[in-house]
Design an enzyme around this catalytic site. Structure first.
Site, PDB file in Angstrom:
ATOM      1  CB  CYS A  40      -0.907   0.000   1.234  1.00 65.78           C
ATOM      2  SG  CYS A  40      -2.076   1.390   1.252  1.00 65.78           S
ATOM      3  CG  ASP A  42      -0.671   3.860   5.398  1.00 67.40           C
ATOM      4  OD1 ASP A  42       0.245   4.301   6.131  1.00 67.40           O
ATOM      5  OD2 ASP A  42      -1.872   3.915   5.710  1.00 67.40           O
ATOM      6  NE  ARG A  44      -0.628   4.727   8.859  1.00 64.77           N
ATOM      7  CZ  ARG A  44      -1.917   4.591   9.168  1.00 64.77           C
ATOM      8  NH1 ARG A  44      -2.316   4.795  10.399  1.00 64.77           N
ATOM      9  NH2 ARG A  44      -2.797   4.251   8.249  1.00 64.77           N
ATOM     10  CG  HIS A  96      -1.705  -1.292   5.852  1.00 61.67           C
ATOM     11  ND1 HIS A  96      -2.191  -0.251   6.614  1.00 61.67           N
ATOM     12  CD2 HIS A  96      -1.853  -0.905   4.569  1.00 61.67           C
ATOM     13  CE1 HIS A  96      -2.594   0.726   5.807  1.00 61.67           C
ATOM     14  NE2 HIS A  96      -2.413   0.359   4.568  1.00 61.67           N
ATOM     15  CB  CYS A  99      -5.828  -0.392   4.552  1.00 64.00           C
ATOM     16  SG  CYS A  99      -5.446   0.160   2.872  1.00 64.00           S
TER      17      CYS A  99
END
Ligand code: CO
Length: 205
Positions: A40, A42, A44, A96, A99
């Site tokens: 992803c 993302d 993090r 994750h 999400c």
């Protein structure tokens, strides 16, 4: 802000050179990563960091909600290069918890272009309504949907002509599904690994 990033880069490069003077010369000579990671966007879930890996060890494609669309030429180009040119044998799809893309897919149509990108996730949720309803609405259900989406992505990768061809010529490529738990920092193996062993034959039937 950009100044901050450039300053951090400069510090990092200098520290690397100090620790290993030949480091960047070696990097410039080429890459031999062992893994191809589809993750992803993302911020993090940076694959190098959570995998404890150095630059050069992992080849990467990231998009919103780590989806595999069979029309995504960016992903398919990276996949083909990973297998055919770099000779990578471990393909990882990593979702994750928490999400935003998955959460958006389980809301109404309010996100503009992302609603199109996430259409497959909404379809997946409808197909798995019984499974998902066993989880309380909200984060727990979304995390289960994230898991199902990774399983789906592994299956879709296995169906790409790129994987089918690799398996047909005997390349021992494995496609794994992982889920990263934001609250723990742990990668969990969803144990849905596909190797060409059975799927290659299925596809020819
Ligand atoms: Co995400």
């Amino acid at each position: 802000m950009l100044h901050h990033l450039l300053a951090r880069n400069s510090d990092w490069a200098e520290a690397r050179r100090r620790a290993d003077p030949a480091y960047f010369e070696r990097m410039a000579q080429g890459q031999q990563p062992s893994y191809f990671w589809i993750g992803c966007s993302d911020s993090r879930v940076p694959e190098n960091v959570v995998g404890g890996l150095d630059p050069g060890e992992i080849f990467v494609h990231r998009n919103v909600a780590n989806l595999v669309h069979s029309t995504d030429f960016s992903l398919l180009s990276a996949l083909e290069f990973a297998i055919d040119v770099l000779g990578i044998r471990e393909i990882i799809v990593c979702g994750h918890t928490g999400c935003g893309g998955i959460a958006a897919a389980s809301q109404g149509l309010v996100n503009g272009l992302a609603d199109h990108w996430l259409e497959a996730v909404r379809r997946l949720a409808r197909r798995n309504e019984a499974d998902l309803s066993a989880f309380p609405e909200g984060p727990a259900r979304n995390d289960r949907l994230a898991e199902l989406s990774v399983i789906e992505a592994v299956a879709r990768l296995a169906e790409t002509p790129i994987l089918q061809r690799a398996w047909a010529r005997g390349d021992r490529v494995s496609v794994h599904g992982l889920l990263y738990r934001l609250s723990e920092g742990e990668l969990r193996n969803l144990d849905v690994t596909l190797t060409g062993a059975h799927l290659g034959r299925d596809a020819k039937e």
